[in-house]
Write a protein that holds these residues in place. Structure first.
Motif, PDB file in Angstrom:
ATOM      1  N   GLY A 118       0.827  -1.198   0.000  1.00 28.90           N
ATOM      2  CA  GLY A 118       0.000   0.000   0.000  1.00 28.90           C
ATOM      3  C   GLY A 118       0.861   1.246   0.000  1.00 28.90           C
ATOM      4  O   GLY A 118       0.789   2.063   0.922  1.00 28.90           O
ATOM      5  N   LEU A 146       0.346  -0.962   7.098  1.00 25.08           N
ATOM      6  CA  LEU A 146      -0.700  -1.919   6.729  1.00 25.08           C
ATOM      7  C   LEU A 146      -0.274  -3.339   7.084  1.00 25.08           C
ATOM      8  O   LEU A 146      -1.090  -4.153   7.526  1.00 25.08           O
ATOM      9  CB  LEU A 146      -1.005  -1.811   5.230  1.00 25.08           C
ATOM     10  CG  LEU A 146      -1.714  -0.527   4.790  1.00 25.08           C
ATOM     11  CD1 LEU A 146      -1.598  -0.340   3.271  1.00 25.08           C
ATOM     12  CD2 LEU A 146      -3.181  -0.531   5.202  1.00 25.08           C
ATOM     13  N   SER A 206      -7.517   2.920   9.961  1.00 29.52           N
ATOM     14  CA  SER A 206      -6.908   3.307   8.692  1.00 29.52           C
ATOM     15  C   SER A 206      -7.923   4.096   7.880  1.00 29.52           C
ATOM     16  O   SER A 206      -9.122   4.038   8.154  1.00 29.52           O
ATOM     17  CB  SER A 206      -6.392   2.089   7.917  1.00 29.52           C
ATOM     18  OG  SER A 206      -7.461   1.268   7.524  1.00 29.52           O
ATOM     19  N   SER A 262      -8.450   6.447   3.815  1.00 28.12           N
ATOM     20  CA  SER A 262      -8.049   6.508   2.413  1.00 28.12           C
ATOM     21  C   SER A 262      -8.495   7.835   1.814  1.00 28.12           C
ATOM     22  O   SER A 262      -9.279   8.573   2.411  1.00 28.12           O
ATOM     23  CB  SER A 262      -8.699   5.351   1.641  1.00 28.12           C
ATOM     24  OG  SER A 262     -10.101   5.469   1.697  1.00 28.12           O
ATOM     25  N   GLY A 264      -7.718  10.924   4.925  1.00 28.10           N
ATOM     26  CA  GLY A 264      -7.495   9.534   5.330  1.00 28.10           C
ATOM     27  C   GLY A 264      -6.792   9.438   6.671  1.00 28.10           C
ATOM     28  O   GLY A 264      -7.004   8.486   7.435  1.00 28.10           O
ATOM     29  N   TYR A 299      -3.576   6.124   1.361  1.00 26.89           N
ATOM     30  CA  TYR A 299      -3.770   5.138   2.439  1.00 26.89           C
ATOM     31  C   TYR A 299      -3.057   5.697   3.657  1.00 26.89           C
ATOM     32  O   TYR A 299      -1.896   6.129   3.540  1.00 26.89           O
ATOM     33  CB  TYR A 299      -3.087   3.799   2.139  1.00 26.89           C
ATOM     34  CG  TYR A 299      -3.688   2.941   1.058  1.00 26.89           C
ATOM     35  CD1 TYR A 299      -5.041   2.960   0.757  1.00 26.89           C
ATOM     36  CD2 TYR A 299      -2.870   2.050   0.369  1.00 26.89           C
ATOM     37  CE1 TYR A 299      -5.559   2.137  -0.226  1.00 26.89           C
ATOM     38  CE2 TYR A 299      -3.387   1.226  -0.622  1.00 26.89           C
ATOM     39  CZ  TYR A 299      -4.728   1.277  -0.918  1.00 26.89           C
ATOM     40  OH  TYR A 299      -5.231   0.461  -1.895  1.00 26.89           O
ATOM     41  N   THR A 336      -2.468   4.695   7.984  1.00 23.31           N
ATOM     42  CA  THR A 336      -2.780   3.853   9.138  1.00 23.31           C
ATOM     43  C   THR A 336      -2.358   4.554  10.424  1.00 23.31           C
ATOM     44  O   THR A 336      -1.371   5.289  10.439  1.00 23.31           O
ATOM     45  CB  THR A 336      -2.052   2.491   9.080  1.00 23.31           C
ATOM     46  OG1 THR A 336      -0.639   2.709   9.197  1.00 23.31           O
ATOM     47  CG2 THR A 336      -2.353   1.741   7.796  1.00 23.31           C
TER      48      THR A 336
END
Lengths: 427, 165
Positions: free
Chosen positions: A84, A91, A242, A244, A281, A418, A420
């Motif tokens: 990612g 991730l 997480s 996006s 995100g 992305y 996290t």
């Protein structure tokens, strides 16, 4: 969901190039370092692994995670690769967490690497930019630093953020890394030196941007039974989240801020969000992780953060996404000295120095950014910080915070596509 | 994949380390590839550029208007229709790139802009040309220019300031 613990971690030295080691050997080194700290963990207690690397172009080896897995001697146990972009490591960490939390595994190894030295820096930049829309974005500029530069120019326009505030992030992170032997690019800098280094994409200079690296990192996660059996001071992973956003920055909406518990709608009455100035995100990831961990005011309830500072600007933007300050206050947050380490002399007037350390390790700016390893590296530094074993692992007590209880790690891909956030707590 | 004549040629051998085990052998290994890339549902946009038209997408459901086209709406999932963008826009944000990916280095310094249009919900990434670097600012009125010799890439369009073009 079952409670999940981190029981050990290992890192290789991050460097511009490790021509004497391929990705398998780097991962093996990090894995062996992690195993050394949990001698009672036998191979039959490990149920499987998750591999993390970003780019098949850099590796020029498809299914490289299979080769890392067999090199570690983990066949025929379950294995997969997670990818990612810049958030690959974060991730991967969460994928290993999911394996334990679901009960599918009792012990899982998360391993990540990148070998970016195999091509020159500008070809490397091209590889990275292929992680932008290849119809509409890549052919126009093909350069991630340009994308982030446009984002921070808009942040400066909306909020009055300054290049000097950004340079302070560079000073802080490069100087913290002087006490971190794993870091690639530790040095003492001044704000003036950051501004006078070669301009890459206005307003970002060379010292505002992380470098490319070779390196690997490993985290070992386990359930409560194994954690108690093999680890003196396991760290509890109490929250993961997480988020996006659209691949093309141009497609990001101009709507409302998703609020954290300590914020109100009136705080952002006139703000169009996220536009290209903020990472929606990242806010989503933080919100979900805080909900799981029961955090209502992150600045008060966390002890430190290791976040994805590929750019000085994105560190400032991320303070805001994580709710360490309100949107628009990120520049003043660094200017006041809040995210600097206590007890280190930076050569800057810092009235609130050390109130809430961000990137004690030196972050990506100074440690380097071997993409698939980066998010796992942050987990290892946070783990040592919470265990109180920084001096043992870094040969210096300088970066050990006093009595840290709860830390946050943050991993970020391609202009925020992305992101996290994971919360780690001392047991 | 085509391998060049240089494949397999040693370019660097470290002799300073102790013994054969400590000396990594590094070779230069060239590769290149031609793709058959289809613009698929985005094709009308690129054909439009070759005819001097800049097309966006309007949602047939919620009427959301995209400056960078997409065949289905991100907001409601309905199909979109092609609709010409306004003839002028403004600089939403910008940067001057002094470095770039390898294939763009020869073009540096170049200006990247995200373009905003009235009554359009999203932005469009392009190059800005025909303006001194120090005169670019957020809000600068600009308009598209089209290549006379289209290459069917998004770079067939770029922007210039209105008062100079």
């Amino acid at each position: 969901m079952r409670p999940v613990y981190m029981i050990s971690g290992g890192i290789t030295k991050f460097a511009k190039a490790h021509p004497e080691k391929d990705f398998r050997l780097m991962v093996k080194e990090a894995y062996d370092a992690a195993l050394q700290d949990v001698p009672d963990l036998s191979k039959d207690m490990i149920d499987g692994g998750v591999g993390s690397y970003f780019s098949d172009h850099f590796t020029r080896q498809l299914k490289a995670a299979s080769m890392a897995h067999d090199y570690l001697g983990l066949c025929p146990k379950p294995s997969k690769r997670v990818e990612g972009g810049g958030a690959t490591g974060g991730l991967c960490f969460q994928s290993a967490w999911e394996a334990i939390a679901s009960g599918r595994m009792n012990c899982c190894v998360a391993y990540g690497f990148e070998t970016m030295s195999r091509v020159n820096t500008w070809k490397g930049n091209e590889f990275i930019a292929l992680a932008s829309d290849t119809n509409f974005d890549f052919p126009v500029g093909g350069f991630y630093s340009g994308y982030y530069a446009m984002m921070v120019n808009r942040h400066m326009h909306e909020f009055g953020t300054t290049v000097e505030q950004m340079a302070m992030v560079s000073v802080k992170n490069h100087l913290n890394a002087l006490y971190n032997p794993y870091a690639q690019k530790a040095k003492r800098l001044t704000v003036k030196q950051v501004r006078e280094s070669p301009m890459v994409a206005t307003p970002l200079t060379m010292e505002d941007i992380c470098t490319m690296s070779d390196g690997a990192a490993v985290c070992i996660l386990a359930d409560e039974t194994i954690a108690e059996q093999v680890c003196d001071r396991p760290v509890h992973i109490t929250g993961i989240g997480s988020g996006s956003d659209a691949m093309r920055m141009a497609d990001r909406p101009h709507g409302k801020v998703p609020l954290l518990p300590h914020e109100q709608e009136s705080d952002y009455a006139r703000l169009k969000y996220p536009g290209v100035h903020s990472f929606r995100g990242g806010r989503m990831a933080a919100k979900l992780a805080y909900e799981m961990a029961g955090i209502r005011n992150p600045l008060e309830e966390l002890s430190f953060v290791e976040l994805h500072d590929a750019y000085t600007s994105s560190e400032i933007q991320t303070y805001e996404d994580l709710g360490l300050c309100k949107y628009g206050e990120g520049g003043r947050f660094i200017e006041k000295g809040i995210p600097f380490m206590p007890g280190i002399e930076y050569g800057l007037p810092l009235p609130d120095q050390g109130r809430f350390p961000v990137n004690p390790s030196g972050g990506l700016l100074a440690c380097g950014h071997p993409v698939g390893a980066t998010g796992l590296m942050q987990a290892v530094f946070a783990f040592w910080q919470l265990q109180g074993t920084i001096e043992k692992h870094l040969d210096s007590p300088a970066l050990q915070l006093r009595d840290p209880r709860r830390g946050l790690i943050h991993s970020h891909a391609g202009t925020g596509t992305y992101i996290t956030v994971s919360i780690l707590e001392r047991t | 994949m085509k391998h060049s004549e240089t494949t397999g040629k040693p370019v660097e051998k470290r002799q300073e380390t102790n013994g054969p085990e400590g000396a990594p052998l590094i070779i230069q290994d060239h590769y290149e590839i031609d793709y058959r890339h289809s613009y698929a549902q985005d094709s009308p946009f690129f054909v439009g550029l070759s005819e001097g038209r800049l097309l966006g997408s309007r949602c047939t459901g919620c009427r959301y208007m995209y400056a960078t086209p997409r065949a289905h709406c991100m907001e409601c999932g309905a199909p979109t229709t092609w609709e010409a963008l306004p003839p002028t826009g403004r600089v939403h944000t910008f940067t001057v790139c002094y470095y770039g990916g390898e294939s763009f280095l020869k073009e540096t310094p170049f200006l990247l802009v995200l373009v905003e249009f009235d009554q359009v919900n999203t932005l469009f990434l392009s190059r800005l040309k025909g303006v001194p670097l120090e005169e670019v600012h957020i809000g600068l009125p600009i308009r598209p220019q089209f290549s006379d010799t289209p290459t069917y890439k998004v770079t067939d369009v770029w922007f210039e300031p209105i008062d100079r073009s």
